[in-house]
Design a protein around this motif. Structure first.
Motif, short mmCIF file in Angstrom:
data_model
loop_
_atom_site.label_atom_id
_atom_site.label_comp_id
_atom_site.label_asym_id
_atom_site.label_seq_id
_atom_site.Cartn_x
_atom_site.Cartn_y
_atom_site.Cartn_z
N THR A 1 -20.90 -34.56 -7.10
CA THR A 1 -20.27 -33.24 -7.09
C THR A 1 -20.79 -32.43 -8.27
O THR A 1 -21.13 -32.96 -9.32
N GLY A 2 -20.87 -31.13 -8.07
CA GLY A 2 -21.42 -30.26 -9.11
C GLY A 2 -22.85 -30.61 -9.44
O GLY A 2 -23.23 -30.67 -10.61
N ALA A 3 -23.66 -30.81 -8.39
CA ALA A 3 -25.01 -31.36 -8.59
C ALA A 3 -26.10 -30.31 -8.70
O ALA A 3 -27.27 -30.66 -8.78
N ALA A 4 -25.73 -29.04 -8.72
CA ALA A 4 -26.77 -28.00 -8.73
C ALA A 4 -27.50 -27.92 -10.06
O ALA A 4 -28.71 -27.64 -10.09
N THR A 5 -26.78 -28.16 -11.15
CA THR A 5 -27.37 -27.97 -12.48
C THR A 5 -26.90 -29.08 -13.42
O THR A 5 -26.01 -29.88 -13.08
N GLY A 6 -27.48 -29.11 -14.60
CA GLY A 6 -26.99 -29.93 -15.69
C GLY A 6 -26.94 -31.42 -15.39
O GLY A 6 -27.87 -31.99 -14.80
N VAL A 7 -25.83 -32.05 -15.78
CA VAL A 7 -25.69 -33.50 -15.62
C VAL A 7 -25.72 -33.90 -14.15
O VAL A 7 -26.33 -34.91 -13.77
N GLY A 8 -25.07 -33.12 -13.30
CA GLY A 8 -25.06 -33.44 -11.88
C GLY A 8 -26.45 -33.45 -11.29
O GLY A 8 -26.81 -34.36 -10.53
N ARG A 9 -27.24 -32.46 -11.64
CA ARG A 9 -28.63 -32.42 -11.16
C ARG A 9 -29.40 -33.64 -11.68
O ARG A 9 -30.12 -34.29 -10.92
N ALA A 10 -29.24 -33.96 -12.97
CA ALA A 10 -29.96 -35.10 -13.54
C ALA A 10 -29.57 -36.40 -12.84
O ALA A 10 -30.40 -37.28 -12.64
N CYS A 11 -28.29 -36.53 -12.48
CA CYS A 11 -27.84 -37.72 -11.75
C CYS A 11 -28.47 -37.78 -10.36
O CYS A 11 -28.90 -38.86 -9.91
N ALA A 12 -28.50 -36.65 -9.67
CA ALA A 12 -29.09 -36.63 -8.34
C ALA A 12 -30.57 -37.01 -8.38
O ALA A 12 -31.03 -37.82 -7.55
N ILE A 13 -31.29 -36.48 -9.33
CA ILE A 13 -32.72 -36.81 -9.45
C ILE A 13 -32.88 -38.28 -9.83
O ILE A 13 -33.75 -38.99 -9.29
N GLY A 14 -32.06 -38.77 -10.75
CA GLY A 14 -32.16 -40.17 -11.16
C GLY A 14 -31.86 -41.12 -10.02
O GLY A 14 -32.55 -42.14 -9.84
N LEU A 15 -30.86 -40.82 -9.22
CA LEU A 15 -30.53 -41.68 -8.08
C LEU A 15 -31.61 -41.62 -7.01
O LEU A 15 -31.95 -42.63 -6.40
N ALA A 16 -32.16 -40.44 -6.78
CA ALA A 16 -33.28 -40.32 -5.83
C ALA A 16 -34.45 -41.17 -6.29
O ALA A 16 -35.11 -41.84 -5.49
N ARG A 17 -34.71 -41.15 -7.58
CA ARG A 17 -35.80 -41.95 -8.14
C ARG A 17 -35.54 -43.45 -7.94
O ARG A 17 -36.48 -44.23 -7.81
N GLN A 18 -34.28 -43.84 -7.89
CA GLN A 18 -33.92 -45.24 -7.67
C GLN A 18 -33.91 -45.64 -6.19
O GLN A 18 -33.62 -46.78 -5.86
N GLY A 19 -34.19 -44.68 -5.32
CA GLY A 19 -34.24 -45.00 -3.90
C GLY A 19 -33.01 -44.63 -3.11
O GLY A 19 -32.84 -45.09 -1.97
N HIS A 20 -32.13 -43.81 -3.68
CA HIS A 20 -30.94 -43.37 -2.96
C HIS A 20 -31.21 -42.08 -2.20
O HIS A 20 -31.96 -41.22 -2.65
N ASP A 21 -30.56 -41.94 -1.06
CA ASP A 21 -30.40 -40.63 -0.45
C ASP A 21 -29.23 -39.95 -1.15
O ASP A 21 -28.29 -40.63 -1.60
N VAL A 22 -29.27 -38.63 -1.27
CA VAL A 22 -28.28 -37.96 -2.10
C VAL A 22 -27.64 -36.77 -1.39
O VAL A 22 -28.31 -35.99 -0.70
N VAL A 23 -26.32 -36.68 -1.58
CA VAL A 23 -25.56 -35.52 -1.12
C VAL A 23 -25.28 -34.65 -2.33
O VAL A 23 -24.67 -35.11 -3.31
N ILE A 24 -25.74 -33.42 -2.27
CA ILE A 24 -25.67 -32.51 -3.41
C ILE A 24 -24.56 -31.50 -3.16
O ILE A 24 -24.69 -30.57 -2.37
N ASN A 25 -23.44 -31.73 -3.82
CA ASN A 25 -22.31 -30.82 -3.70
C ASN A 25 -22.43 -29.68 -4.70
O ASN A 25 -22.89 -29.87 -5.82
#
Length: 251
Positions: free
Chosen positions: A12-36
């Protein structure tokens, strides 16, 4: 086409900042991601594009986490699209920058919005996602809290109170959702991000952290490292609060 063998994470809150960094990090680990996101559509699309470039299937989910009906609809869409959910990162948050001594400026609508997003939001999303998280091999929830919830010092009294509530809710959820779902929280100190730079341009981040044992503000990626540890790097950790604050809480 969805690959059912790939783990799926909602941030949640994945557009910027920590949320964005988490989404990119999880994608790098092989996750599909839902960006709220709730308002920052252009930035959310950029996060999705960057995660997709790392091989992730992405889904954009516009939703105000303080609205329970919208949250339940978002989780239903995730079930329909992916059929699974492995990690939930409750990162969406809001605040008002009000001096703690200025009691009259902190209005009831400010309180309602801060508590709605920062406390009710993580509850609503976790509640709605719990069944889907539990259907897998073991889900993980990570709440992005704040050292403000430990020290009582932060952007406003309402914000500190909301993060204190989130910290105790983390422990409550860790008990009630065990053993299938682990629940932990990361408590950042000052972060060099748009949150502070635009929220209160008068704050001097460098001066704020000058007397910390590690005298520098964190970057969103520093917080994401800790979030990803709780999300994917441990199997026997639950109900824990991890300050990532340059030593602020041990001064």
């Amino acid at each position: 086409m969805t690959n059912a063998s790939r783990p799926v994470s909602l941030i949640t809150g994945a557009a910027t900042g920590v949320g964005r960094a988490c989404a990119i990090g999880l994608a790098r680990q092989g996750h599909d991601v839902v960006i709220n996101y709730s308002r920052s559509e252009a930035e959310a699309k950029q996060t999705a594009e960057d995660a997709s470039s790392l091989g992730a299937k992405t889904m954009l989910a516009k939703c105000d986490v303080s609205v329970d009906t919208d949250v339940r609809k978002m989780i239903a869409e995730i079930r329909s699209e992916f059929g699974r959910l492995d990690c939930l990162i409750n990162n969406a948050a809001t605040t008002e920058f009000v001096e703690h001594s200025d009691l009259e400026t902190l209005t009831e609508p400010m309180w309602d919005r801060i508590l709605g997003v920062n406390v009710k939001g993580p509850f609503f999303v976790t509640r709605a996602a719990a069944e889907l998280l539990a259907e897998g091999d073991g889900g993980s929830v990570v709440n992005v809290s704040s050292v403000a919830g430990i020290t009582g010092s932060g952007s406003s009294i309402a914000y500190c109170a909301s993060k204190g509530g989130l910290n105790t809710m983390t422990k409550s959820f860790a008990r009630s959702l065990a053993p299938k779902i682990r629940v932990n929280a990361v408590c950042p100190g000052p972060i060099d991000s748009r949150w502070i730079r635009e929220g209160n341009p008068n704050w001097d981040l460098e001066a704020m952290v000058a007397d910390y044992p590690l005298p520098k503000p964190s970057q969103p990626e520093d917080i994401a490292d800790a979030v990803l540890f709780f999300a994917t790097g441990t199997n026997l950790t639950t109900g824990q609060l991890l300050p990532v604050d340059g030593g602020q809480t041990i001064r």
